[in-house]
Motif scaffolding. Sequence first.
Motif, PDB file in Angstrom:
ATOM      1  N   ALA A   1     -10.235  23.947   0.878  1.00  0.00           N
ATOM      2  CA  ALA A   1      -9.755  22.709   0.259  1.00  0.00           C
ATOM      3  C   ALA A   1     -10.802  22.194  -0.720  1.00  0.00           C
ATOM      4  CB  ALA A   1      -9.478  21.662   1.325  1.00  0.00           C
ATOM      5  N   ASN A   2     -10.365  21.844  -1.898  1.00  0.00           N
ATOM      6  CA  ASN A   2     -11.259  21.249  -2.876  1.00  0.00           C
ATOM      7  C   ASN A   2     -11.848  19.967  -2.289  1.00  0.00           C
ATOM      8  OD1 ASN A   2     -11.740  19.260  -5.224  1.00  0.00           O
ATOM      9  ND2 ASN A   2     -11.613  21.253  -6.233  1.00  0.00           N
ATOM     10  N   GLY A   3     -13.136  19.753  -2.506  1.00  0.00           N
ATOM     11  CA  GLY A   3     -13.788  18.555  -1.977  1.00  0.00           C
ATOM     12  C   GLY A   3     -13.122  17.271  -2.435  1.00  0.00           C
ATOM     13  N   GLY A   4     -12.558  17.288  -3.626  1.00  0.00           N
ATOM     14  CA  GLY A   4     -11.862  16.110  -4.135  1.00  0.00           C
ATOM     15  C   GLY A   4     -10.625  15.757  -3.335  1.00  0.00           C
ATOM     16  N   VAL A   5      -9.990  16.754  -2.736  1.00  0.00           N
ATOM     17  CA  VAL A   5      -8.814  16.517  -1.900  1.00  0.00           C
ATOM     18  C   VAL A   5      -9.231  15.768  -0.633  1.00  0.00           C
ATOM     19  CG1 VAL A   5      -7.042  17.657  -0.508  1.00  0.00           C
ATOM     20  CG2 VAL A   5      -7.550  18.497  -2.801  1.00  0.00           C
ATOM     21  N   ILE A   6     -10.298  16.240  -0.013  1.00  0.00           N
ATOM     22  CA  ILE A   6     -10.803  15.582   1.197  1.00  0.00           C
ATOM     23  C   ILE A   6     -11.289  14.171   0.870  1.00  0.00           C
ATOM     24  CG2 ILE A   6     -12.612  15.680   2.982  1.00  0.00           C
ATOM     25  CD1 ILE A   6     -12.290  18.772   2.824  1.00  0.00           C
ATOM     26  N   PHE A   7     -12.012  14.046  -0.248  1.00  0.00           N
ATOM     27  CA  PHE A   7     -12.483  12.730  -0.682  1.00  0.00           C
ATOM     28  C   PHE A   7     -11.298  11.801  -0.935  1.00  0.00           C
ATOM     29  CE2 PHE A   7     -13.716   9.471  -3.589  1.00  0.00           C
ATOM     30  CZ  PHE A   7     -15.004   9.118  -3.227  1.00  0.00           C
ATOM     31  N   SER A   8     -10.268  12.314  -1.585  1.00  0.00           N
ATOM     32  CA  SER A   8      -9.100  11.480  -1.895  1.00  0.00           C
ATOM     33  C   SER A   8      -8.443  10.925  -0.639  1.00  0.00           C
ATOM     34  CB  SER A   8      -8.077  12.270  -2.711  1.00  0.00           C
ATOM     35  OG  SER A   8      -8.580  12.543  -3.998  1.00  0.00           O
ATOM     36  N   LEU A   9      -8.312  11.763   0.391  1.00  0.00           N
ATOM     37  CA  LEU A   9      -7.707  11.279   1.631  1.00  0.00           C
ATOM     38  C   LEU A   9      -8.584  10.197   2.265  1.00  0.00           C
ATOM     39  CD1 LEU A   9      -5.248  11.626   3.500  1.00  0.00           C
ATOM     40  CD2 LEU A   9      -6.664  13.155   4.875  1.00  0.00           C
ATOM     41  N   ALA A  10      -9.902  10.410   2.282  1.00  0.00           N
ATOM     42  CA  ALA A  10     -10.822   9.402   2.814  1.00  0.00           C
ATOM     43  C   ALA A  10     -10.709   8.111   2.008  1.00  0.00           C
ATOM     44  CB  ALA A  10     -12.250   9.930   2.784  1.00  0.00           C
ATOM     45  N   ASP A  11     -10.614   8.227   0.689  1.00  0.00           N
ATOM     46  CA  ASP A  11     -10.536   7.063  -0.186  1.00  0.00           C
ATOM     47  C   ASP A  11      -9.249   6.284   0.028  1.00  0.00           C
ATOM     48  OD1 ASP A  11     -11.726   5.532  -2.412  1.00  0.00           O
ATOM     49  OD2 ASP A  11     -10.003   6.281  -3.553  1.00  0.00           O
ATOM     50  N   ILE A  12      -8.159   6.983   0.278  1.00  0.00           N
ATOM     51  CA  ILE A  12      -6.882   6.304   0.533  1.00  0.00           C
ATOM     52  C   ILE A  12      -6.951   5.523   1.852  1.00  0.00           C
ATOM     53  CG2 ILE A  12      -4.440   6.717   1.086  1.00  0.00           C
ATOM     54  CD1 ILE A  12      -4.677   9.069  -1.042  1.00  0.00           C
TER      55      ILE A  12
ATOM     56  N   ILE B   1       0.819  -1.219   0.000  1.00  0.00           N
ATOM     57  CA  ILE B   1       0.000   0.000   0.000  1.00  0.00           C
ATOM     58  C   ILE B   1       0.849   1.264   0.000  1.00  0.00           C
ATOM     59  CG2 ILE B   1      -2.009  -1.099   1.041  1.00  0.00           C
ATOM     60  CD1 ILE B   1      -1.205   0.034   3.696  1.00  0.00           C
ATOM     61  N   SER B   2       2.066   1.175   0.492  1.00  0.00           N
ATOM     62  CA  SER B   2       2.953   2.346   0.515  1.00  0.00           C
ATOM     63  C   SER B   2       3.444   2.729  -0.870  1.00  0.00           C
ATOM     64  CB  SER B   2       4.158   2.082   1.414  1.00  0.00           C
ATOM     65  OG  SER B   2       3.743   1.931   2.744  1.00  0.00           O
ATOM     66  N   SER B   3       3.238   1.859  -1.845  1.00  0.00           N
ATOM     67  CA  SER B   3       3.720   2.139  -3.199  1.00  0.00           C
ATOM     68  C   SER B   3       2.696   2.905  -4.033  1.00  0.00           C
ATOM     69  CB  SER B   3       4.079   0.821  -3.897  1.00  0.00           C
ATOM     70  OG  SER B   3       2.905   0.038  -4.115  1.00  0.00           O
ATOM     71  N   ASP B   4       1.581   3.332  -3.449  1.00  0.00           N
ATOM     72  CA  ASP B   4       0.515   4.040  -4.172  1.00  0.00           C
ATOM     73  C   ASP B   4       1.026   5.377  -4.710  1.00  0.00           C
ATOM     74  OD1 ASP B   4      -1.718   5.815  -4.692  1.00  0.00           O
ATOM     75  OD2 ASP B   4      -3.000   4.438  -3.575  1.00  0.00           O
ATOM     76  N   PRO B   5       1.143   5.528  -6.041  1.00  0.00           N
ATOM     77  CA  PRO B   5       1.703   6.772  -6.584  1.00  0.00           C
ATOM     78  C   PRO B   5       0.817   7.994  -6.356  1.00  0.00           C
ATOM     79  CG  PRO B   5       1.079   5.267  -8.366  1.00  0.00           C
ATOM     80  CD  PRO B   5       0.881   4.538  -7.072  1.00  0.00           C
ATOM     81  N   PHE B   6      -0.499   7.836  -6.348  1.00  0.00           N
ATOM     82  CA  PHE B   6      -1.392   8.973  -6.128  1.00  0.00           C
ATOM     83  C   PHE B   6      -1.243   9.490  -4.699  1.00  0.00           C
ATOM     84  CE2 PHE B   6      -5.690  10.807  -5.252  1.00  0.00           C
ATOM     85  CZ  PHE B   6      -5.597  11.871  -6.136  1.00  0.00           C
ATOM     86  N   ALA B   7      -1.208   8.587  -3.733  1.00  0.00           N
ATOM     87  CA  ALA B   7      -1.027   8.982  -2.334  1.00  0.00           C
ATOM     88  C   ALA B   7       0.320   9.682  -2.150  1.00  0.00           C
ATOM     89  CB  ALA B   7      -1.130   7.762  -1.415  1.00  0.00           C
ATOM     90  N   LYS B   8       1.348   9.195  -2.820  1.00  0.00           N
ATOM     91  CA  LYS B   8       2.668   9.835  -2.740  1.00  0.00           C
ATOM     92  C   LYS B   8       2.611  11.243  -3.319  1.00  0.00           C
ATOM     93  CE  LYS B   8       5.651   5.785  -2.855  1.00  0.00           C
ATOM     94  NZ  LYS B   8       6.657   5.042  -3.633  1.00  0.00           N
ATOM     95  N   MET B   9       1.923  11.403  -4.448  1.00  0.00           N
ATOM     96  CA  MET B   9       1.833  12.719  -5.088  1.00  0.00           C
ATOM     97  C   MET B   9       1.134  13.724  -4.170  1.00  0.00           C
ATOM     98  SD  MET B   9      -0.383  14.748  -7.650  1.00  0.00           S
ATOM     99  CE  MET B   9      -1.750  13.807  -7.261  1.00  0.00           C
ATOM    100  N   LEU B  10       0.124  13.267  -3.432  1.00  0.00           N
ATOM    101  CA  LEU B  10      -0.595  14.141  -2.503  1.00  0.00           C
ATOM    102  C   LEU B  10       0.191  14.410  -1.215  1.00  0.00           C
ATOM    103  CD1 LEU B  10      -4.231  12.730  -2.782  1.00  0.00           C
ATOM    104  CD2 LEU B  10      -3.371  14.893  -3.709  1.00  0.00           C
ATOM    105  N   GLY B  11       1.222  13.619  -0.953  1.00  0.00           N
ATOM    106  CA  GLY B  11       1.994  13.775   0.279  1.00  0.00           C
ATOM    107  C   GLY B  11       1.342  13.103   1.471  1.00  0.00           C
ATOM    108  N   VAL B  12       0.572  12.048   1.225  1.00  0.00           N
ATOM    109  CA  VAL B  12      -0.132  11.341   2.301  1.00  0.00           C
ATOM    110  C   VAL B  12       0.856  10.569   3.165  1.00  0.00           C
ATOM    111  CG1 VAL B  12      -1.806   9.514   2.804  1.00  0.00           C
ATOM    112  CG2 VAL B  12      -2.279  11.187   0.990  1.00  0.00           C
ATOM    113  N   GLN B  13       0.668  10.691   4.471  1.00  0.00           N
ATOM    114  CA  GLN B  13       1.463   9.938   5.439  1.00  0.00           C
ATOM    115  C   GLN B  13       0.576   8.873   6.072  1.00  0.00           C
ATOM    116  OE1 GLN B  13       2.909  12.944   8.149  1.00  0.00           O
ATOM    117  NE2 GLN B  13       4.668  13.383   6.860  1.00  0.00           N
TER     118      GLN B  13
END
Length: 134
Positions: free
Chosen positions: A47-58, A9-21
Motif C-alpha cells: 500500500a502506498n504510504g499516502g493511502v495509509i496516511f489518508s485513512l489516518a487523516d480522515i 463528515i459523511s459528505s467528504d468526497p475524498f473519503a468517498k472516492m477511497l471507499g472509506v467506511q
Amino acid sequence: MKETVLEHISSDPFAKMLGVQIHEVALGRAKVSMNIKESMLNFHGAANGGVIFSLADIAFAIASNSYGQTAVGINVSINYMKAGLGGDTITALAEEVSINPKLGLYRMTITNQEGELLATADGMVYRKKEFFAQ
C-alpha cells in the motif's frame, strides 16, 4: 447534534472516492476503515504510504470535528511499522489526547484485518470560532 456532525463528515468526497467506511463517531474519537485496492499499491506491491496516511487523516478529521466546531489540521506526523497489502482491510482509530479551546492533539493507530499495527500518527488541530453543528 450527533446526526448533524455525521451528515457533515459523511459528505467528504475524498473519503468517498477511497471507499472509506465510518464505523464510530464519538466526542474526540472516530474509527474508519477501507479496503486496499490494486490501484493503491506502490512499485513494491505494498500500500502506498499516502493511502495509509489518508485513512489516518480522515479519522483525525472526524474525531477533531466531532464537537461540531470547525477544526483544521496544523500538523501530522506518521510512523510506518508494517506494509499494508492489496486486499487488506485497514482500520484507523483516532483518539483525543489533549484538548483546549484552541488546540487539540489526537493519536491515530492504523491496523490491518489481523490487528497488526501498520502505523501510528499524531495530529494537532486548531479550533476555529465557527460551528457547523450545535
